[in-house]
Design an enzyme around this catalytic site. Structure first.
Site, PDB file in Angstrom:
ATOM      1  CG  PHE B 139     -24.130   9.782  48.867  1.00 46.47           C
ATOM      2  CD1 PHE B 139     -23.582  10.710  49.745  1.00 46.47           C
ATOM      3  CD2 PHE B 139     -25.346  10.058  48.287  1.00 46.47           C
ATOM      4  CE1 PHE B 139     -24.244  11.898  50.025  1.00 46.47           C
ATOM      5  CE2 PHE B 139     -26.014  11.241  48.563  1.00 46.47           C
ATOM      6  CZ  PHE B 139     -25.463  12.164  49.427  1.00 46.47           C
ATOM      7  CG  ASP B 208     -22.191   6.925  42.523  1.00 47.48           C
ATOM      8  OD1 ASP B 208     -21.544   7.884  42.044  1.00 47.48           O
ATOM      9  OD2 ASP B 208     -23.153   7.082  43.286  1.00 47.48           O
ATOM     10  CE1 TYR B 233     -23.852  17.238  43.492  1.00 48.83           C
ATOM     11  CE2 TYR B 233     -25.478  16.900  41.750  1.00 48.83           C
ATOM     12  CZ  TYR B 233     -24.986  16.577  42.989  1.00 48.83           C
ATOM     13  OH  TYR B 233     -25.598  15.610  43.733  1.00 48.83           O
ATOM     14  CE  LYS B 234     -20.818  14.618  44.673  1.00 50.25           C
ATOM     15  NZ  LYS B 234     -21.136  15.393  45.897  1.00 50.25           N
ATOM     16  NE  ARG B 382     -17.246  15.710  52.186  1.00 53.41           N
ATOM     17  CZ  ARG B 382     -18.026  15.451  51.123  1.00 53.41           C
ATOM     18  NH1 ARG B 382     -18.099  14.226  50.637  1.00 53.41           N
ATOM     19  NH2 ARG B 382     -18.729  16.415  50.559  1.00 53.41           N
TER      20      ARG B 382
END
Lengths: 407, 407
Positions: B139, B208, B233-234, B382
């Site tokens: 990312f 990560d 938050y995922k 996705r």
């Protein structure tokens, strides 16, 4: 003392009756407590719970991911920055909200050193500017972060009292980090004068506004400040640990080279490109994904400033601290407390710090009696005066309870 | 196709009926939408609004400053870290919550380089280790921050595909930053194997976990990971932009030398001492004042994990992505989409990425029809599968709507 007290209570009632900010008090959740700790954590604005409930149930709960666009989450850091801007004398487009004050001090100081060292810099020394000057009376975190910024940029850290700053400035100075008001004594430092002195030496200045934003005019643009940071949970009432902000003067923005270049400061964040290309403007101060719940609570809390003149806030703040000091002088036996806060208005923030033997225990007893200030080791009682919700009657009662406690 | 669809719908119903995690779905606020974007923003846990209302009205509104002690605000970063720990295979005392993922990547990488360069380090080179290796498919924010960490520590940045990491490791390698799963393709990288390879070269590894924590077992302690970061938050459903976390392996904590040494990581934060002296343990990863509203929303959201086995989560995740791929294969005309997500379970995270012509428009039309995934430029659809609240019926319906849209 009874006659004197009657007089001062009557005076408080008259002043509260004439106070143009008095109506603001009802916009906050307050009770019988005299709350003089808004310089540490501002009281809850009454509209915040309702707004945040809507954010949770509608924006997060129903719209979910769509809210990044449809509810304006993505642009919150700069939108809220523009709400804070007029309170610190900044034109729009120069402030972004996010991260903690400590993290913003780091961004600001490293970026300042980098600008000061640009090839066309005014230092005649080979090797360029290699000193960071820091307010030695600063809130400690600023000093720790300055030490880290110095270490990572190869600078030497020079801690000095703010009054001594002009004497240490020179060709080697890259950046200077100063507090607008001393967190312990409440002393207000000379922002225009010190900024001018730093600029005369060819260096950049970073001001920490934690203890002044929302309490008095700062005048960032007017005085040519380079960079500034501040928290939003004190006089701005944004909530416990609410996001801090970073100001980067417009003219410096193209040269702002962040040590924390996250995807939110990229020119095209959703391009997901491997190479970093900074966004234009204050957005360069953003880093990672903004913390939406805390940020939108802060945004709602700023509604309390609608229609408020910061000059009126300053006038009331000085009147409150003057009046509190008079009441303390009238009620507290001579010699039991000593004010560390300057008497001169030009040198006073919005808090009164009293040196007092056994201050830790004294503050505990004050809190038990409904007068909330705080204690700073080793011997300081701090009383913060937030003009939006503290009354003259509060100031009188606090002095009275203090005197009774020390009797 | 109708017969096939009847069969797959029937199979979905049977699987949902046997799903041991099915009861968890009612702990989230969901509607008729098929929400397959929990890998970007987790759905709202139903208990969060009530808990945060209490934090606002009681803890902030009534107790105000007292809540730092009385409501446990001060210790929230490490307390919530210990709630996340079992989900990523970490013993208590190694994780603190706070700041964004980007900021935590910065802390972790700079600290890793410093440890790798300690005088007793295993590099035989004069000048020590001066290379940071980074996952080139990462990312983007991780890459940008790694570039900054390299610049500030005098290292060279070496971006390579994760599979090529072992080939570039050597005496000069200080630290390696890797993603556990590729945010675009959903490919799961070999954490145990790559960690061992980095250690064999005498370097430190930073993982990560944004796209794996809460979706599959990570095993930080078991595999000897040095440092790790992740967002909440995922798959952890902490709320938009909720605070990230930092893991520092216990044995490394005494050597963890943070580039962001704020007052919250001081051994005695309220001593307000001019010199920095780091706290013991994971607290060294703290920086400034914790962001309480977002942090306590996250804490409440973690209640959803009570009684949940991460192995059961992984089993359901793989079953869901397998089933979705079967449905896509059965419904979507050949050649219209191509899965970028590996078929092998050992190489798959908890999302399915489909390459598709006109993916941006296709995703818009899916969202209009109540199937929410997301689009990643230039051509990727996705679909994230959150085992706590996504059903097999959801997977079937998503594939059906996709096929209808592409027809």
């Amino acid at each position: 003392m009874s006659d004197v007290r009657d007089q001062l209570r009557a005076e408080a009632a008259v002043r509260d009756g004439k106070d143009e900010l008095a109506a603001k008090r009802k916009e906050f959740v307050l009770d019988e407590t005299v709350y003089l700790d808004g310089n540490s954590l501002g009281a809850l604005p009454a509209n915040v719970p309702g707004r945040l409930a809507e954010v949770m149930t509608h924006e997060w709960g129903r719209l979910r991911i769509r809210s990044w666009d449809e509810s304006g989450w993505w642009t919150a850091p700069e939108r809220i920055g523009d709400r804070i801007a007029p309170l610190v004398g900044a034109a729009p487009g120069q402030i972004v909200v996010g991260d903690s004050t400590s993290v913003n001090v780091f961004k600001a100081l490293v970026a300042a050193v980098r600008i000061a060292r640009e090839p066309d810099s005014s230092s005649a020394l080979s090797g360029g500017r290699d000193e960071i000057v820091v307010d030695a009376t600063t809130f400690p975190t600023d000093g720790y972060i300055a030490e880290s910024a110095a270490r990572l940029t190869g600078c030497r850290l020079i801690p000095v009292a703010p009054a001594d700053v002009p004497g240490v400035l020179g060709d080697r100075t890259a950046a200077v980090l100063l507090n607008h008001a001393d967190y312990r004594t409440g002393r207000l430092h000379d922002l225009p004068g010190l900024t001018a002195a730093v600029h005369a030496a060819g260096a950049l200045v970073v001001w920490d506004l934690c203890h002044t934003a929302g309490a008095l005019p700062v005048g960032l643009d007017e005085h040519g400040v380079d960079l500034a940071v501040g928290c939003t949970y004190k006089y701005l009432n944004g909530g416990p640990g609410s996001p801090a902000y970073l100001y980067v003067r417009e003219a410096l923005q193209p040269r702002f080279d962040s040590p924390l270049p996250g995807w939110n400061s990229h020119a095209e964040p959703f391009g997901m490109r491997p190479g970093f290309e900074p966004a234009d403007g204050a957005l360069r101060g953003r880093v990672g994904t903004p913390d939406i719940l805390s940020m939108l609570a802060l945004e709602a809390s700023l509604d309390a400033w609608d229609g408020v003149s910061i000059d009126a806030v300053r006038a009331k703040s000085l009147a409150l601290t003057d009046f509190f000091l008079r009441c303390v002088g009238a009620y507290v036996p001579t010699g039991r407390v000593e004010s560390l806060t300057p008497a001169a208005h030009a040198e006073r923030g919005s808090q009164v710090a009293l040196r007092c033997e056994g201050a830790g225990d004294v503050m505990k007893r004050l809190v038990e009696q409904g007068v909330v200030g705080d204690f700073r080791a080793p011997d300081v009682l701090r009383f913060g005066f937030t003009p939006l919700y503290v009354s003259f009657a509060d100031a009188e009662r606090a002095a009275h309870v203090l005197a009774r406690t020390l009797a």
